[in-house]
Design a protein around this motif. Structure first.
Motif, mmCIF file in Angstrom:
data_model
loop_
_atom_site.group_PDB
_atom_site.id
_atom_site.type_symbol
_atom_site.label_atom_id
_atom_site.label_comp_id
_atom_site.label_asym_id
_atom_site.label_seq_id
_atom_site.Cartn_x
_atom_site.Cartn_y
_atom_site.Cartn_z
ATOM 1 N N GLN A 1 49.826 70.317 98.861
ATOM 2 C CA GLN A 1 50.548 69.746 97.727
ATOM 3 C C GLN A 1 51.656 70.683 97.256
ATOM 4 N N ASP A 2 51.374 71.995 97.223
ATOM 5 C CA ASP A 2 52.409 72.951 96.827
ATOM 6 C C ASP A 2 53.561 72.936 97.820
ATOM 7 N N CYS A 3 53.242 72.886 99.094
ATOM 8 C CA CYS A 3 54.290 72.861 100.118
ATOM 9 C C CYS A 3 55.129 71.596 99.997
ATOM 10 N N LYS B 1 52.285 64.937 104.785
ATOM 11 C CA LYS B 1 51.673 63.807 104.082
ATOM 12 C C LYS B 1 50.550 63.195 104.908
ATOM 13 N N ARG B 2 50.780 63.059 106.222
ATOM 14 C CA ARG B 2 49.704 62.527 107.063
ATOM 15 C C ARG B 2 48.509 63.478 107.086
ATOM 16 N N ALA B 3 48.786 64.782 107.138
ATOM 17 C CA ALA B 3 47.683 65.748 107.097
ATOM 18 C C ALA B 3 46.940 65.672 105.762
ATOM 19 N N VAL C 1 78.687 73.408 109.778
ATOM 20 C CA VAL C 1 77.848 73.576 108.587
ATOM 21 C C VAL C 1 77.251 72.230 108.170
ATOM 22 N N GLU C 2 78.082 71.192 108.198
ATOM 23 C CA GLU C 2 77.582 69.872 107.826
ATOM 24 C C GLU C 2 76.525 69.385 108.820
ATOM 25 N N HIS C 3 76.766 69.636 110.107
ATOM 26 C CA HIS C 3 75.764 69.274 111.107
ATOM 27 C C HIS C 3 74.461 70.043 110.866
ATOM 28 N N ALA C 4 74.578 71.333 110.557
ATOM 29 C CA ALA C 4 73.382 72.152 110.316
ATOM 30 C C ALA C 4 72.633 71.662 109.078
ATOM 31 N N LEU C 5 73.376 71.282 108.030
ATOM 32 C CA LEU C 5 72.728 70.756 106.835
ATOM 33 C C LEU C 5 72.011 69.440 107.127
ATOM 34 N N GLN C 6 72.642 68.584 107.927
ATOM 35 C CA GLN C 6 71.990 67.322 108.293
ATOM 36 C C GLN C 6 70.722 67.584 109.101
ATOM 37 N N ARG C 7 70.794 68.528 110.043
ATOM 38 C CA ARG C 7 69.600 68.852 110.823
ATOM 39 C C ARG C 7 68.519 69.465 109.930
ATOM 40 N N GLU C 8 68.927 70.278 108.959
ATOM 41 C CA GLU C 8 67.956 70.873 108.050
ATOM 42 C C GLU C 8 67.260 69.806 107.207
ATOM 43 N N ILE C 9 68.019 68.841 106.711
ATOM 44 C CA ILE C 9 67.430 67.749 105.937
ATOM 45 C C ILE C 9 66.472 66.935 106.804
ATOM 46 N N THR C 10 66.874 66.673 108.057
ATOM 47 C CA THR C 10 65.991 65.951 108.977
ATOM 48 C C THR C 10 64.704 66.729 109.217
ATOM 49 N N THR C 11 64.834 68.053 109.380
ATOM 50 C CA THR C 11 63.640 68.888 109.583
ATOM 51 C C THR C 11 62.731 68.861 108.356
ATOM 52 N N ILE C 12 63.321 68.918 107.169
ATOM 53 C CA ILE C 12 62.523 68.880 105.937
ATOM 54 C C ILE C 12 61.792 67.545 105.809
ATOM 55 N N LEU C 13 62.506 66.440 106.072
ATOM 56 C CA LEU C 13 61.868 65.122 105.974
ATOM 57 C C LEU C 13 60.771 64.966 107.019
ATOM 58 N N GLY C 14 61.009 65.471 108.235
ATOM 59 C CA GLY C 14 59.967 65.418 109.256
ATOM 60 C C GLY C 14 58.749 66.247 108.879
ATOM 61 N N GLY C 15 58.989 67.435 108.331
ATOM 62 C CA GLY C 15 57.874 68.265 107.873
ATOM 63 C C GLY C 15 57.100 67.593 106.755
ATOM 64 N N GLN C 16 57.811 66.934 105.832
ATOM 65 C CA GLN C 16 57.128 66.208 104.757
ATOM 66 C C GLN C 16 56.254 65.096 105.317
ATOM 67 N N SER C 17 56.768 64.377 106.306
ATOM 68 C CA SER C 17 55.980 63.294 106.901
ATOM 69 C C SER C 17 54.704 63.832 107.541
ATOM 70 N N LEU C 18 54.814 64.930 108.288
ATOM 71 C CA LEU C 18 53.629 65.519 108.914
ATOM 72 C C LEU C 18 52.629 66.005 107.867
ATOM 73 N N ILE D 1 39.895 70.498 110.722
ATOM 74 C CA ILE D 1 41.025 70.076 109.893
ATOM 75 C C ILE D 1 41.699 71.283 109.262
ATOM 76 N N ARG D 2 40.891 72.260 108.832
ATOM 77 C CA ARG D 2 41.487 73.473 108.247
ATOM 78 C C ARG D 2 42.321 74.221 109.274
ATOM 79 N N VAL D 3 41.798 74.319 110.498
ATOM 80 C CA VAL D 3 42.569 74.984 111.564
ATOM 81 C C VAL D 3 43.857 74.211 111.840
ATOM 82 N N PHE D 4 43.735 72.866 111.851
ATOM 83 C CA PHE D 4 44.914 72.033 112.095
ATOM 84 C C PHE D 4 45.960 72.223 110.995
ATOM 85 N N ILE D 5 45.496 72.275 109.739
ATOM 86 C CA ILE D 5 46.438 72.441 108.623
ATOM 87 C C ILE D 5 47.093 73.816 108.680
ATOM 88 N N ASP D 6 46.320 74.861 109.014
ATOM 89 C CA ASP D 6 46.918 76.190 109.172
ATOM 90 C C ASP D 6 48.017 76.166 110.228
#
Length: 428
Positions: A124-126, A177-179, A158-175, A264-269
């Motif tokens: 939740q903090d992450c 949330k499923r966890a 820079v704009e491409h890098a920012l777009q990729r960073e946003i995509t990475t953040i959204l992908g990390g959020q999706s993973l 699950i704890r190992v997976f979350i780590d």
């Protein structure tokens, strides 16, 4: 004989057979006094004595049998009570053993729930940090960079890098949330297992209390009662095998849920580490592109400033040159007037004196030369003025470009990079 015994006689003397009692005339007479013989008296006494002896012998046998039955039933009751006490003690021991096993499993469940609660807080903090910090800053950087003007409003790395960073953040959020959903489901199953274990422990503790209370009772207690109902006094309909299977099922279920929770704890780590590594990679890549773009912008700005300085100097030189040209044209006006005046005066000669002599030719050539020089000076003055206008326009363009670069540097270096310092990625 019966009639004589009851004192009833027929008065007429006719036989009674075939007549009706209601039609007869009856006379009540007192019975005669009983008379027995001496033999009958002795026989009667002997019979009474024999009957008394028989009854005494029967009573002795009954007394002996009753004593034997009392002793036997007392011994049987004592043995059965001891057997029941021993079996209740054994049962209490079995229940306490199962209770300890359930308590161990419950402790494991509670420890696992506490550990999963910590992991849930980490997730939740992450997620909160990614949503309110990283994603907000990246999107704000994109929005701020839309404030660039002119030629600097370019789709760069820079704009491409920012777009990729946003995509990475959204992908990390999706993973994450499923966890988190999987973690919540596992915690729900653990709580369900703990509820079943708690209920089983409650039932077992109640059974132990009942058996201990029953074991402490004595036959002389005043609280005893006798059941006089018609239904069975023992309503138990669960066999020992079913009971052991039920307790074993609860223990196995609790152990299985605890075992399922640990991966699950190992997976979350692993997931948190992977997500943070990906975010740090995108973060450093974006910062690198920002640094490179800032360097390029500073180099371009410095070059534009040098060009602006040189252009400014050229403008000053051109302005001085125009003044010199204007002075030269002003100086040529006197020479032109003098030459034209001389030619005009010599054109007033009379007769044969109006001859093409060397002075006239010299004045004519002087006028032509002065005209040509004046045209050259005027042409150069025109070109100098045009060049000055171009230089001034270039100076303005350079100043605009420098301001554009300054605005870009403010956005990238001051606004964006200052905000990106607040982007905090750690293992949570």
């Amino acid at each position: 004989m019966g009639e004589e015994q009851f004192g009833v006689r027929n008065v007429i003397g006719a036989p009674v057979v075939g007549t009706r009692l209601a039609e007869q005339t009856l006379v009540c007479m007192p019975p005669r006094t009983a008379k027995f013989t001496l033999a009958e008296w002795k026989m009667s006494n002997d019979q009474r004595c024999r009957n008394s002896e028989d009854q005494q012998q029967l009573a002795d046998r009954v007394l002996g049998e009753c004593e034997r039955i009392r002793e036997e039933t007392a011994e049987r009751s004592s043995i059965m009570k001891a057997t029941s006490d021993r079996r209740m003690e054994e049962r209490i021991g079995d229940i306490e053993f199962n209770k300890k096993e359930l308590q161990l499993q419950r402790k494991e469940i509670c420890l696992e729930l506490e550990a999963l609660s910590v992991y849930k807080t980490r997730l939740q903090d992450c997620l909160s940090s990614l949503q309110t910090n990283a994603l907000t800053i990246s999107r704000k950087c994109l929005m701020l960079r839309d404030g660039r003007v002119g030629i600097d409003l370019v789709v760069d790395e820079v704009e491409h890098a920012l777009q990729r960073e946003i995509t990475t953040i959204l992908g990390g959020q999706s993973l994450l949330k499923r966890a988190l959903e999987q973690l919540n489901e596992q915690m729900r199953r653990l709580r369900s297992a703990r509820y079943l274990v708690d209920r089983d422990l409650q039932y077992k503790q109640a059974a132990i209390d009942i058996d201990k209370g029953s074991l402490s009772m004595k036959p002389t207690d005043l609280c005893l009662s006798v059941y006089e109902g018609y239904t069975s006094l023992d309503p138990a309909n669960i066999s020992a095998d079913e009971y052991n299977a039920y307790s074993g099922k609860n223990i196995q279920m609790a152990a299985r849920e605890v075992t399922s929770a640990r991966p699950i704890r190992v997976f979350i780590d692993t997931l948190l580490k992977q997500v943070i590594d990906d975010l740090l990679t995108a973060y450093h890549k974006c910062n690198h592109e920002f640094d490179e773009r800032i360097k390029e912008t500073k180099i371009a700005k410095a070059k534009l400033e040098d060009m602006h300085k040189e252009t400014t100097q050229k403008i000053v030189d051109m302005q001085n040159n125009i003044l010199e040209l204007q002075k030269a044209l002003s100086a040529k006006e006197g020479y032109i007037g003098l030459a034209h005046t001389r030619l005009g005066r010599r054109a007033q000669r009379i007769g044969a004196e109006l001859v093409k002599d060397p002075p006239g030719q010299s004045l004519y050539y002087e006028c032509e030369m002065l005209r040509h020089s004046t045209e050259q000076l005027q042409q150069m003055l025109h070109e100098a003025n045009a060049s000055l206008r171009y230089l001034l326009q270039t100076q303005i363009q350079l100043e605009e470009d420098i301001n554009v670069k300054m605005n870009t540097l403010k956005i990238d270096e001051v606004d964006c990079m200052t905000m990106r310092i607040a982007m905090d990625y750690h293992a949570y």
